[in-house]
Design a protein around this motif. Structure first.
Motif, mmCIF file in Angstrom:
data_model
loop_
_atom_site.group_PDB
_atom_site.id
_atom_site.type_symbol
_atom_site.label_atom_id
_atom_site.label_comp_id
_atom_site.label_asym_id
_atom_site.label_seq_id
_atom_site.Cartn_x
_atom_site.Cartn_y
_atom_site.Cartn_z
ATOM 1 N N VAL A 125 0.818 -1.230 0.028
ATOM 2 C CA VAL A 125 0.098 -0.145 0.116
ATOM 3 C C VAL A 125 0.870 1.249 0.056
ATOM 4 N N MET A 128 -3.467 5.428 1.693
ATOM 5 C CA MET A 128 -4.750 5.255 1.930
ATOM 6 C C MET A 128 -5.596 6.224 2.790
ATOM 7 N N ALA A 163 -10.893 1.839 5.567
ATOM 8 C CA ALA A 163 -10.540 2.406 4.160
ATOM 9 C C ALA A 163 -11.252 2.831 3.424
ATOM 10 N N LEU A 166 -7.447 3.254 -1.512
ATOM 11 C CA LEU A 166 -5.897 2.890 -1.317
ATOM 12 C C LEU A 166 -5.125 2.635 -2.708
#
Length: 467
Positions: A125, A128, A163, A166
């Protein structure tokens, strides 16, 4: 950059989520209104409507040149993979079940056969957006003012926030994937092979891009070694199909090599939920012929488990037949590689359950040795190799035993081996032990900053409850 989902639609979906969060009374528990779940831990019934995530299930954009994707938090890997494969790309790690979501894999962990090279899904990631417990929408990156949330979010299980967007890294995948099924009759030799492949990325002179395995018993185990490079596939060899009558895990002992399409490789375990579809009779050749292929998938089986948990039909039949109650033992645990063979022998000697899934992993080192990032709520050690061991089923409860005894024994054995276990299923730790294993003071500090009124259920209560 290829835009697949207009930004204004995404912003409206985020606004709807925030409105639904603001509408939840401060004294009421908060949950997501999701159609699917891959959780096995018990959850209390919640009367209030869940948060509106109906518009957050898509792929926003793909950048084939930068090899990145912008993805909404409730997007399933099935939908993401469909978009990335069109460009010959895949996420660095694709969890094995289709309906796992990106947000779920990051806040609740995930793993698959590329994890010995790329770690866990949260490690790819880039940034995010997170709706926090305070109701704020913040962008978390590896550095900057919200870096503490970025590193604490993995394994927070929705206790710090949700989230909504992302950005993740992608990697190439060939249209067809070559597999080698390597047999072992000794667990120590099998784990030595895992150590070699993890260290070198090679086995017997050939590149290994992905690796997992299956143990059928103390003297029967296999590593499945995959190459994602198209040059490794014989153009004349046709791809196998395990979405019909053939069953993937049963093919492993019978074939030294195999070829699957890239799509079918990523979802090779989903059709039969690894081997758990046998509990529903789907592996019976006669029933399989009439069970529609569109219903041979993990989310369907999970719903059937949910119905059984609710109505206890099979349990009633077992009691009528005079059979003992059964304990659910559904766990994934990470064991240091040096202790893996010993843990497997302990498990095979104490828990009557096979096959067992193996998936090696290491924390990702994107900039070379020593560059691994630490993740406090699931504190695997940089530079240490682990093997994820997955076992999913039920065991009979003995006349002098109680429900949970086997799971408690597993937890002790995992701790004795220096390992950790995922929290998607039953957990029995006391709070002191839990805090020691899953973030402790760091978690509570981040919790107080981003959810100061503790509107979101805290991690221990969510995954262990008040046992």
């Amino acid at each position: 950059m290829i835009t697949l989902h207009p930004d204004d639609q995404h912003q409206r979906a985020v606004a709807a989520l925030r409105r639904s969060y603001a509408a939840v009374p401060a004294s009421s528990p908060v949950r997501l209104a999701k159609r699917t779940s891959n959780l096995f831990r018990p959850r209390a019934a919640v009367g209030a409507a869940g948060l509106d995530v109906s518009g957050l299930g898509g792929v926003l954009a793909i950048d084939p040149d930068a090899r990145t994707a912008e993805v909404q938090g409730m997007c399933t890997y099935e939908r993401l993979v469909a978009a990335t494969l069109a460009h010959g790309l895949m996420p660095l790690v694709v969890p094995q079940l289709r309906t796992i979501t990106l947000g779920g894999a990051v806040s609740g962990l995930g793993i698959e056969s590329t994890s010995f090279r790329h770690g866990l899904p949260h490690e790819s990631v880039v940034e995010m957006d997170i709706l926090t417990g305070s109701g704020d929408l913040v962008t978390a990156r590896p550095d900057g003012e919200n870096a503490d949330l970025y590193t604490a979010f993995p394994n927070s299980q929705g206790s710090l926030g949700y989230a909504t967007r992302l950005r993740i890294e992608l990697q190439p995948i060939a249209a067809r994937v070559a597999l080698r099924n390597v047999a072992f009759t000794d667990l120590d030799v099998l784990i030595a092979a895992v150590t070699e492949v993890t260290a070198t990325g090679m086995w017997q002179g050939r590149t290994v891009d992905a690796m997992d395995g299956v143990v059928f018993g103390p003297t029967e185990g296999y590593l499945v070694l995959a190459a994602l490079d198209p040059a490794t596939v014989d153009p004349a060899e046709s791809a196998s199909d395990y979405t019909g009558q053939a069953i993937y895990y049963r093919s492993i002992p019978d074939r030294r090599s195999d070829v699957l399409t890239g799509h079918d490789y990523l979802w090779r375990w989903d059709t039969d939920w690894f081997w758990c579809s046998r509990a529903f009779g789907v592996q019976n050749r006669y029933l399989r012929r009439v069970w529609p292929a569109r219903y041979r998938r993990s989310d369907v089986y999970h719903r059937l488990v949910g119905l059984e948990n609710r109505y206890r039909i099979a349990a009633r039949v077992d009691r009528w037949r005079g059979l003992p109650e059964r304990e659910r033992v559904v766990q994934d645990v990470e064991i240091p590689i040096e202790a893996t063979a010993g843990f497997l022998r302990w498990f095979l000697g104490h828990v009557p359950m096979t096959p067992i899934w193996l998936c090696p992993l290491r924390l990702r080192e994107p900039d070379g040795p020593g560059s691994a990032r630490r993740w406090p709520l699931y504190p695997l050690q940089p530079g240490q190799s682990y093997v994820n061991i997955g076992f999913w089923g039920t065991v009979p409860i003995g006349p002098t035993a109680r429900d949970g005894d086997v799971n408690r024994a597993v937890e002790r054995a995992v701790s004795d081996a220096g390992g950790h276990k995922s929290l998607y299923s039953d957990a029995y730790y006391d709070r002191e032990t839990f805090d020691h294993l899953y973030g402790g003071d760091i978690y509570h500090t981040v919790k107080d900053r981003y959810d100061p009124d503790h509107r979101l259920t805290d991690l221990y209560t969510k995954v262990v409850g008040r046992r």
